[in-house]
Design a protein around this motif. Sequence first.
Motif, PDB file in Angstrom:
ATOM      1  N   UNK A  63       0.839  -1.203   0.000  1.00 54.32           N
ATOM      2  CA  UNK A  63       0.000   0.000   0.000  1.00 54.32           C
ATOM      3  C   UNK A  63       0.870   1.247   0.000  1.00 54.32           C
ATOM      4  N   UNK A  64       1.903   1.253   0.837  1.00 53.79           N
ATOM      5  CA  UNK A  64       2.798   2.415   0.881  1.00 53.79           C
ATOM      6  C   UNK A  64       3.507   2.611  -0.453  1.00 53.79           C
ATOM      7  N   UNK A  65       3.999   1.510  -1.050  1.00 54.13           N
ATOM      8  CA  UNK A  65       4.683   1.620  -2.337  1.00 54.13           C
ATOM      9  C   UNK A  65       3.753   2.171  -3.414  1.00 54.13           C
ATOM     10  N   UNK A  66       2.515   1.704  -3.410  1.00 56.99           N
ATOM     11  CA  UNK A  66       1.547   2.165  -4.396  1.00 56.99           C
ATOM     12  C   UNK A  66       1.323   3.662  -4.274  1.00 56.99           C
ATOM     13  N   UNK A  67       1.228   4.160  -3.069  1.00 56.10           N
ATOM     14  CA  UNK A  67       0.935   5.582  -2.886  1.00 56.10           C
ATOM     15  C   UNK A  67       2.188   6.451  -2.927  1.00 56.10           C
ATOM     16  N   UNK A  68       3.342   5.861  -2.765  1.00 52.33           N
ATOM     17  CA  UNK A  68       4.586   6.625  -2.852  1.00 52.33           C
ATOM     18  C   UNK A  68       4.930   6.931  -4.299  1.00 52.33           C
ATOM     19  N   UNK A  69       4.385   6.153  -5.235  1.00 50.00           N
ATOM     20  CA  UNK A  69       4.645   6.381  -6.655  1.00 50.00           C
ATOM     21  C   UNK A  69       4.011   7.671  -7.135  1.00 50.00           C
ATOM     22  N   UNK A  70       3.001   8.135  -6.460  1.00 47.46           N
ATOM     23  CA  UNK A  70       2.239   9.293  -6.934  1.00 47.46           C
ATOM     24  C   UNK A  70       2.915  10.522  -6.558  1.00 47.46           C
TER      25      UNK A  70
END
Length: 160
Positions: free
Chosen positions: A153-160
């Motif tokens: 979840x963190x990786x997914x939102x850190x991409x933005x």
Amino acid sequence: MASQWHSLVCQKLFLAKTLVARTEHAEELPAADREALIQGAVELMLRARQLLLTMIARCHQNKAATPTTVDELETLFSYPIAEIGTLRELIDTTGSWWQHLDQLERALSEPPKPRKTVTDENIIAISAEQGPDRSAEALKSTLAAISATARAIDDQHSEW
């Protein structure tokens, strides 16, 4: 913002992992100490799960919410979010880390069941004590799975 909440989730999981590791070498400890280590680890894992819900809310710019259930998290948004689907799948999947934590939470929230005494007449009727797996291996597996979910979840939102 998500990384701060991810760090807090990871902190709780690290502390739980530390307690679980101590249970592996606790043969010489009194039973109460071993139980305290297990219950402490479970409580930290439950706190991490709750913080994971808050982390998801923060990832989606809901800065004030602190949901305690997936249903509460879902009501915060007027649009579907992918994490809800992931969590619902975990809730419905037998043997998932979410279900394991639910079982552990129920076990901690109820008084212990009275034990039958073993006699010659009932020795066959006595079965192994039922309940969630509280072994170090099971707790480690659940910890690893929660960590992987939080990281994804963190990786997914850190991409933005």
